[in-house]
Design a protein around this motif. Structure first.
Motif, PDB file in Angstrom:
ATOM      1  N   ASN A 171       7.155  -6.962  -6.808  1.00  0.00           N
ATOM      2  CA  ASN A 171       8.032  -8.061  -5.728  1.00  0.00           C
ATOM      3  C   ASN A 171       7.733  -7.966  -4.511  1.00  0.00           C
ATOM      4  OD1 ASN A 171       9.745  -9.483  -5.144  1.00  0.00           O
ATOM      5  ND2 ASN A 171      10.750  -9.857  -7.354  1.00  0.00           N
ATOM      6  N   PRO A 172       7.386  -9.129  -3.761  1.00  0.00           N
ATOM      7  CA  PRO A 172       6.845  -9.114  -2.604  1.00  0.00           C
ATOM      8  C   PRO A 172       9.007  -9.054  -1.445  1.00  0.00           C
ATOM      9  CG  PRO A 172       6.299 -11.013  -2.886  1.00  0.00           C
ATOM     10  CD  PRO A 172       6.968 -10.110  -4.583  1.00  0.00           C
ATOM     11  N   LEU A 173       9.498  -9.833  -2.947  1.00  0.00           N
ATOM     12  CA  LEU A 173      10.630  -9.869  -1.880  1.00  0.00           C
ATOM     13  C   LEU A 173      11.636  -8.730  -2.275  1.00  0.00           C
ATOM     14  CD1 LEU A 173      12.788 -11.528  -0.277  1.00  0.00           C
ATOM     15  CD2 LEU A 173      13.982 -11.872  -3.009  1.00  0.00           C
ATOM     16  N   ALA A 174      11.411  -7.715  -2.945  1.00  0.00           N
ATOM     17  CA  ALA A 174      12.320  -6.554  -3.377  1.00  0.00           C
ATOM     18  C   ALA A 174      11.564  -5.786  -2.002  1.00  0.00           C
ATOM     19  CB  ALA A 174      11.950  -5.813  -4.423  1.00  0.00           C
ATOM     20  N   LEU A 175      10.228  -5.682  -0.920  1.00  0.00           N
ATOM     21  CA  LEU A 175       9.216  -4.869  -0.950  1.00  0.00           C
ATOM     22  C   LEU A 175      10.444  -4.767   0.561  1.00  0.00           C
ATOM     23  CD1 LEU A 175       6.018  -4.859  -1.550  1.00  0.00           C
ATOM     24  CD2 LEU A 175       7.253  -3.173  -2.091  1.00  0.00           C
ATOM     25  N   ALA A 176      11.296  -6.259   1.237  1.00  0.00           N
ATOM     26  CA  ALA A 176      11.919  -5.587   2.407  1.00  0.00           C
ATOM     27  C   ALA A 176      12.898  -4.779   2.198  1.00  0.00           C
ATOM     28  CB  ALA A 176      12.791  -7.246   2.550  1.00  0.00           C
ATOM     29  N   ILE A 177      13.460  -4.604   1.386  1.00  0.00           N
ATOM     30  CA  ILE A 177      14.490  -2.835   1.268  1.00  0.00           C
ATOM     31  C   ILE A 177      13.983  -2.419   0.364  1.00  0.00           C
ATOM     32  CG2 ILE A 177      15.977  -4.708   1.838  1.00  0.00           C
ATOM     33  CD1 ILE A 177      16.396  -4.228  -1.320  1.00  0.00           C
ATOM     34  N   LEU A 178      12.976  -1.667  -0.500  1.00  0.00           N
ATOM     35  CA  LEU A 178      12.127  -0.785  -0.839  1.00  0.00           C
ATOM     36  C   LEU A 178      11.305  -0.456  -0.116  1.00  0.00           C
ATOM     37  CD1 LEU A 178      12.522  -2.210  -4.457  1.00  0.00           C
ATOM     38  CD2 LEU A 178      14.004  -0.657  -3.729  1.00  0.00           C
ATOM     39  N   LYS A 179      10.991   1.415  -1.066  1.00  0.00           N
ATOM     40  CA  LYS A 179       9.626   1.839  -0.415  1.00  0.00           C
ATOM     41  C   LYS A 179       8.682   0.981  -0.512  1.00  0.00           C
ATOM     42  CE  LYS A 179       9.384   6.235  -0.243  1.00  0.00           C
ATOM     43  NZ  LYS A 179       9.343   7.778  -0.533  1.00  0.00           N
ATOM     44  N   PRO A 180       7.459   1.448   0.341  1.00  0.00           N
ATOM     45  CA  PRO A 180       6.405  -0.417   0.125  1.00  0.00           C
ATOM     46  C   PRO A 180       4.774   0.899   0.072  1.00  0.00           C
ATOM     47  CG  PRO A 180       6.047   0.820   2.321  1.00  0.00           C
ATOM     48  CD  PRO A 180       8.022   0.749   2.621  1.00  0.00           C
ATOM     49  N   PRO A 181       4.363  -0.104  -1.125  1.00  0.00           N
ATOM     50  CA  PRO A 181       3.193   0.834  -1.947  1.00  0.00           C
ATOM     51  C   PRO A 181       1.978   1.438  -1.006  1.00  0.00           C
ATOM     52  CG  PRO A 181       3.385  -1.434  -2.330  1.00  0.00           C
ATOM     53  CD  PRO A 181       4.251  -1.446  -1.541  1.00  0.00           C
ATOM     54  N   GLY A 182       2.058   1.372   0.098  1.00  0.00           N
ATOM     55  CA  GLY A 182       1.410   2.330   1.140  1.00  0.00           C
ATOM     56  C   GLY A 182       2.255   3.671   1.458  1.00  0.00           C
ATOM     57  N   GLU A 183       3.845   3.572   1.393  1.00  0.00           N
ATOM     58  CA  GLU A 183       3.700   4.701   1.207  1.00  0.00           C
ATOM     59  C   GLU A 183       4.444   5.755   0.249  1.00  0.00           C
ATOM     60  OE1 GLU A 183       7.412   3.803   3.466  1.00  0.00           O
ATOM     61  OE2 GLU A 183       5.714   2.960   5.049  1.00  0.00           O
ATOM     62  N   TRP A 184       3.867   5.448  -0.880  1.00  0.00           N
ATOM     63  CA  TRP A 184       4.415   5.603  -2.547  1.00  0.00           C
ATOM     64  C   TRP A 184       3.104   6.942  -2.621  1.00  0.00           C
ATOM     65  CZ3 TRP A 184       3.803   1.711  -6.834  1.00  0.00           C
ATOM     66  CH2 TRP A 184       4.292   0.631  -6.362  1.00  0.00           C
ATOM     67  N   GLY A 185       3.823   7.822  -2.430  1.00  0.00           N
ATOM     68  CA  GLY A 185       3.607   9.630  -2.754  1.00  0.00           C
ATOM     69  C   GLY A 185       3.543   9.826  -1.310  1.00  0.00           C
ATOM     70  N   ASP A 186       1.849  11.132  -1.471  1.00  0.00           N
ATOM     71  CA  ASP A 186       1.837  11.530  -0.041  1.00  0.00           C
ATOM     72  C   ASP A 186       0.422  10.751   0.297  1.00  0.00           C
ATOM     73  OD1 ASP A 186       3.331  13.676  -0.472  1.00  0.00           O
ATOM     74  OD2 ASP A 186       1.718  14.796  -1.441  1.00  0.00           O
ATOM     75  N   GLU A 187       0.108   9.821  -0.269  1.00  0.00           N
ATOM     76  CA  GLU A 187      -1.578   9.138   0.134  1.00  0.00           C
ATOM     77  C   GLU A 187      -0.593   8.053   0.660  1.00  0.00           C
ATOM     78  OE1 GLU A 187      -4.827  10.684  -1.808  1.00  0.00           O
ATOM     79  OE2 GLU A 187      -4.412  12.661  -1.519  1.00  0.00           O
ATOM     80  N   GLY A 188      -0.507   7.122  -0.858  1.00  0.00           N
ATOM     81  CA  GLY A 188      -0.123   5.968  -1.139  1.00  0.00           C
ATOM     82  C   GLY A 188      -0.777   5.142  -2.388  1.00  0.00           C
ATOM     83  N   ALA A 189      -0.381   3.904  -2.655  1.00  0.00           N
ATOM     84  CA  ALA A 189      -1.241   3.488  -4.188  1.00  0.00           C
ATOM     85  C   ALA A 189      -2.421   2.743  -3.298  1.00  0.00           C
ATOM     86  CB  ALA A 189      -0.406   1.978  -4.253  1.00  0.00           C
ATOM     87  N   ASP A 190      -3.590   2.912  -4.297  1.00  0.00           N
ATOM     88  CA  ASP A 190      -4.588   2.647  -4.017  1.00  0.00           C
ATOM     89  C   ASP A 190      -5.335   0.816  -4.075  1.00  0.00           C
ATOM     90  OD1 ASP A 190      -6.092   5.064  -3.455  1.00  0.00           O
ATOM     91  OD2 ASP A 190      -5.028   4.899  -5.916  1.00  0.00           O
ATOM     92  N   ILE A 191      -4.398   0.385  -4.344  1.00  0.00           N
ATOM     93  CA  ILE A 191      -4.460  -1.569  -4.305  1.00  0.00           C
ATOM     94  C   ILE A 191      -3.165  -1.325  -4.962  1.00  0.00           C
ATOM     95  CG2 ILE A 191      -5.164  -3.166  -6.463  1.00  0.00           C
ATOM     96  CD1 ILE A 191      -7.420  -1.176  -7.582  1.00  0.00           C
ATOM     97  N   CYS A 192      -2.953  -2.696  -4.216  1.00  0.00           N
ATOM     98  CA  CYS A 192      -1.501  -3.642  -4.497  1.00  0.00           C
ATOM     99  C   CYS A 192      -1.640  -5.012  -4.797  1.00  0.00           C
ATOM    100  CB  CYS A 192      -0.314  -3.231  -3.163  1.00  0.00           C
ATOM    101  SG  CYS A 192       0.819  -3.776  -3.046  1.00  0.00           S
ATOM    102  N   VAL A 193      -0.698  -5.125  -6.065  1.00  0.00           N
ATOM    103  CA  VAL A 193      -0.676  -6.655  -6.417  1.00  0.00           C
ATOM    104  C   VAL A 193       0.237  -7.514  -6.299  1.00  0.00           C
ATOM    105  CG1 VAL A 193      -3.594  -6.366  -6.549  1.00  0.00           C
ATOM    106  CG2 VAL A 193      -1.526  -6.400  -8.940  1.00  0.00           C
ATOM    107  N   GLY A 194       0.388  -8.292  -6.880  1.00  0.00           N
ATOM    108  CA  GLY A 194       1.771  -8.463  -7.284  1.00  0.00           C
ATOM    109  C   GLY A 194       2.031 -10.544  -6.911  1.00  0.00           C
ATOM    110  N   GLU A 195       2.703 -11.344  -7.665  1.00  0.00           N
ATOM    111  CA  GLU A 195       3.331 -12.361  -7.838  1.00  0.00           C
ATOM    112  C   GLU A 195       4.410 -12.561  -6.222  1.00  0.00           C
ATOM    113  OE1 GLU A 195       2.766 -14.999 -10.171  1.00  0.00           O
ATOM    114  OE2 GLU A 195       3.350 -15.576  -7.671  1.00  0.00           O
TER     115      GLU A 195
END
Lengths: 465, 490
Positions: free
Chosen positions: A242-266
């Protein structure tokens, strides 16, 4: 003639220029027996006033309900400026910016949109939109299969705790390309992806793992651990956020050591009204290294003949109008107008405004669910932290409560029992920043009354519908 | 200047966010964002002014003649926008109960019925979000139909070489092979080649009629007969439906599946690249496979048709019911046109195209198919100008922008060298068309006398001709504070 400017004199003169007697003669290459022109079920034309009054009557009858329903579409404040600017004719009535020099407004806006989305997701690159969140996920699955050449299985793990309509959409779109979709179970106590089940499934060749944050239950997943497990097994990590949630939640590019590879959403929470489900827009971001496998339009910054910066569609060799059967996707028209609104929305709210909005949603949901759980027989179903939705266990079937609340013009949430038979009597409730104390009082008063009466095993209130 | 470059730390549009900032302290720190996203920090006025000014750098239907072939850039009535924005529609949650949705469902049902009638199909689903998604749905239904009959050897879709690129891309997404069918010299499909390609492996053919060459395939009934005899189905790409609306129905031509582009034929806004809407219609034998959701009516009440009622459906293509707000605009447009208005769309779009083709050929330009009637669009080829003067179609297109006309579609279809695909639409008046001819003549004159002016166009736009090669080679896809714009020396 609605929207046709021709006068009788002009028609005559134009026909004379062409050298035919009547307009019908212009259709003379069409076999005569096909030209019947009967339209029995199209009504007579209406004026703008008539059709507006008809539509207004219908819209009024549908009413405006007090909305505690989310499930993928959320009732947020949208600054008035957003749609007043987005519907300026220069944005509203332009098309895909094929002629870059005559489309610098749209192109620069899209470049700014891509910049904002990569900032929000902490990913390298963004495209210029896809249709909606669910179809964007389907495209992400296809992209992951193209990207992950080491995996031979074409096998993708989809969480059971992912939005059911997203799972259906992915199945409908990818199933004809020999891709196996495997359900990834959730832990019945936490509502999070079951780590033991994930490990077991990852023991076989896996092309990609879908990780939803928050998941359909509103629950926050341990995204770092899930991303690392996926990567350790050689799978592509696809984030659905949820892109609004990313204003406060850890963004996918920072998940784990390398980040998510692809990120999608509504994208709907970013300035798009509920509008009966669309048009919304899907967003997609990814790593730089796989950008050539990304579907959809992408805008790049370049220079003109004089060395002055400008913007243009780029990497078009991925697309259907160039590559035809070898394109990364069949997508052509995307959701430009919605992206225009979203860009304005993000520009006006900024990081601080989005974070305040996201935090207010979270606080309001917590407040609502605490008060709901104080009612007899009502409790929270999962123990995990959530964003702005929560699964509530009721003493009665959720459908019954929702039907009675609807009679009071309250949309009380989403009945989970159809999609999840194991979640009998469970309701998914949502509160956005717009649901203030007065709204929550109204919900509690009605829900408390309905549940209280029901507990007494007699119900003098007959539903209106 | 980018909005990012106007950002000042700490500035915000305070009226637009909750006044209190509440820390989400029950969320574990490891789940939270460490640093805020680097979005611009600007006032509401700065954002409004910035994007208003950006809008002014666009060509659009509301400001310019926009004869972009195959895109049907006609007037988008403002009344349709206002109807879609009525509070009861715009604030409606997609999962609101049917009892609270009878008004909007009535509009959708009427639209389904109108689209059935104008296409000659037995049933319509409104759910595909755009033409390409409609194509996917259509081909997926063809596959579902063959599979339901145990006819699983059919693995190939035939597509004419003049087709839109979405056609082959959609067929591939449905797991089919694609075979191209050549076009004859007269612009109609080469029937011998078609006969040679048809067989037990043929799942179907995807056709646009009128084709992207701007002509109506006169042998369509024979084509339908041949494909059906081979056991294949016919798919109609509705991109050019404007040319025949209310005049000829794809169902009567023998087509089994059709998608419509409501953002073309039904005048919903193109929005700088969407949203579209791509409803699909089918003949009776394909009805069970239509994508869900659809709207049903039992006389008094409207209701959703889902997988429960449609177990053989190819499924769901988006989370909710497609681009509902676009469907409402198309409904309003269709109701305003009514029966007679539908006919007039085809009549006047074809009148305008034939008039413009005649005027341009009289002025010395070469039509690709001068012996044929134009449909709602036609092709001019500038191969002579390119060979003799060294001024190509792209140069012409860019110079048109200087004269305040959006360029027609260029270099498509691929069959015709140095082509302009010109679609004036029915909402343009005669003077606009005459002015276009005058401008084309002026540019032809410039091409002879001062070719450099044309070759280096545009001159009067916010930027001059852009370097697409550099854009693809040195990818700059987002703003970074540390990155200067490409080409800058420092």
């Amino acid at each position: 003639m609605p929207f046709i400017p021709h006068t009788e004199d002009e028609i005559r003169a134009m026909l004379d220029t062409i050298g035919v007697e009547r307009i019908d003669a212009l259709f003379d290459e069409i076999p005569a027996k096909l030209r019947h022109g009967r339209l029995e079920n199209v009504p007579d034309g209406l004026s703008e006033s008539e059709v507006t009054r008809l539509a207004a009557r219908r819209a009024r009858a549908d009413g405006e309900a007090l909305c505690f329903l989310g499930a993928g579409a959320y009732d947020h404040h949208i600054p008035a400026a957003v749609w007043q600017i987005a519907t300026r004719g220069e944005f509203y009535s332009a098309y895909t910016p094929y002629q870059a020099e005559a489309s610098q407004g749209t192109l620069q806006l899209l470049y700014e949109y891509q910049s904002m989305m990569t900032a929000l997701t902490a990913m390298d690159v963004s495209n210029a939109s896809l249709y909606d969140g669910a179809s964007a996920l389907a495209e992400a699955v296809l992209m992951a299969v193209r990207v992950n050449r080491k995996s031979k299985a074409r096998r993708v793990l989809l969480p059971r705790a992912l939005h059911p309509a997203y799972r259906d959409t992915v199945r409908a779109i990818v199933s004809r390309q020999g891709i196996e979709l495997v359900e990834l179970p959730y832990d019945p106590a936490s509502g999070q992806t079951d780590p033991a089940a994930l490990d077991e499934l990852l023991a076989s060749d896996t092309t990609a793992v879908v990780i939803a944050q928050p998941n359909f239950f509103g629950v926050l997943e341990p995204v770092d651990a899930l991303t690392e497990r996926a990567h350790a097994a050689g799978a592509v990590a696809i984030a659905v956020v949820n892109p609004l949630a990313l204003a406060i939640l850890k963004p996918p590019g920072e998940w784990g050591d390398e980040g998510a590879d692809i990120c999608v959403g509504e994208g709907q929470p970013l300035g798009v009204p509920l509008a009966s489900g669309g048009p919304y827009f899907g967003f997609m971001c990814c790593r730089q290294s796989i950008v050539r496998q990304m579907p959809g339009r992408i805008v790049g910054r370049t220079v003109d003949r004089d060395g002055k910066p400008g913007f243009t569609l780029t990497l078009q060799a991925r697309e259907q109008h160039i590559r035809r059967s070898k394109a990364t996707s069949n997508i052509c028209t995307n959701q430009g107008l919605l992206v225009t609104a979203a860009t304005l929305h993000m520009a006006i709210l900024g990081a601080d405004g989005l974070a305040r909005t996201a935090s207010a949603c979270h606080a309001n949901l917590n407040h609502l669910s605490e008060r709901l759980c104080a009612l007899p027989g009502v409790q929270s179903r999962f123990a995990s932290p959530v964003f702005h939705e929560r699964v509530i266990q009721l003493p009665i079937p959720a459908a019954e409560l929702l039907k009675l609340l609807a009679a009071y013009n309250i949309l009380g949430g989403y009945d989970l029992s159809n999609d999840y038979p194991e979640l009998e009597n469970c309701l998914l409730v949502c509160a956005t920043e717009q649901r203030d104390e007065t709204d929550i009082d109204a919900y509690l008063a009605k829900a408390g009354r309905i549940l209280g009466l029901r507990n007494e095993a007699k119900c003098p209130v007959q539903p209106k519908f | 200047m980018l909005l990012f470059e106007q950002s000042v730390a700490g500035r915000r549009a305070a009226a637009q966010a909750p006044r209190q900032a509440v820390a989400p302290d029950d969320i574990p720190a490891g789940q939270l964002r460490a640093t805020p996203p680097a979005l611009p920090e600007v006032s509401e006025l700065q954002a409004v002014r910035h994007y208003t000014r950006l809008s002014q750098k666009n060509f659009s239907i509301d400001t310019h003649f926009y004869p972009l072939g195959s895109c049907t850039m006609k007037y988008n009535p403002r009344g349709c926008q206002e109807i879609a924005a009525l509070p009861g529609f715009i604030a409606r949650h997609p999962l609101a109960p049917e009892r609270h949705s009878q008004g909007i469902l009535a509009c959708f049902h009427e639209l389904q019925e109108i689209l059935k009638d104008v296409t000659g199909m037995a049933a319509v689903s409104l759910s595909p979000a755009a033409g390409a998604q409609g194509e996917f749905a259509g081909v997926a239904m063809i596959r579902a139909y063959h599979e339901s009959r145990g006819d699983t050897a059919r693995n190939e879709i035939l597509i004419p070489d003049a087709a839109h690129g979405t056609n082959p891309a959609s067929a591939i997404m449905c797991g089919y092979r694609v075979r191209e069918i050549p076009t004859g010299a007269d612009g109609d499909i080469d029937l011998d080649a078609l006969a040679g390609a048809l067989g037990a492996h043929t799942a179907g053919i995807m056709l646009t009629n009128p084709s992207t060459l701007g002509v109506f395939d006169r042998k369509i009934e024979r084509i339908a007969e041949m494909v059906h005899q081979a056991g294949g189905l016919l798919y109609y790409d509705g991109a050019n439906l404007n040319a025949i609306l209310g005049k000829v129905r794809p169902g009567d031509m023998g087509f089994d599946v059709i998608h419509m582009n409501l953002h073309k034929t039904f005048s919903t806004p193109h929005g700088g690249g969407g949203p579209g809407a791509g409803p699909v219609g089918v003949s009776a034998r394909l009805e069970p496979f239509l994508p869900i959701p659809m709207v049903g009516c039992n006389g008094d009440d409207y209701y959703w048709l889902t997988e429960k009622e449609r177990p053989q459906s190819i499924g769901r293509l988006s989370a909710f019911a497609g681009n509902a707000g676009i469907l409402l605009r198309a409904w309003a447009y269709a109701r305003m046109l009514g029966r007679d208005g539908m006919h007039r769309v085809a009549e006047f779009s074809v009148l305008n195209a034939n008039y413009l083709m005649k005027r341009l050929t009289d002025a010395g330009f070469q039509a690709a198919y001068p012996e044929r009637r134009a449909t709602h669009e036609f092709i001019i080829t500038l191969k002579r100008e390119a060979a003799e003067l060294g001024v190509n179609t792209m140069d012409f297109a860019k110079r048109l922008l200087d004269y305040g006309v959006h360029a027609p579609t260029t270099y498509f279809p691929l069959l015709i060298p140095e082509c302009l695909l010109i679609e004036p639409t029915e909402t343009e008046d005669r003077r606009t068309l005459d002015d276009f001819v005058t401008i084309m003549q002026c540019i032809a004159g410039e091409a002879r006398e001062t070719p450099e002016v044309v070759k280096t166009a545009p001159h009067k736009l916010p930027v001059k001709r852009l370097d697409d090669v550099l854009a693809a080679r040195q990818l700059d896809l987002r703003w970074r504070p540390e990155n200067p714009p490409p080409g800058s020396s420092d």
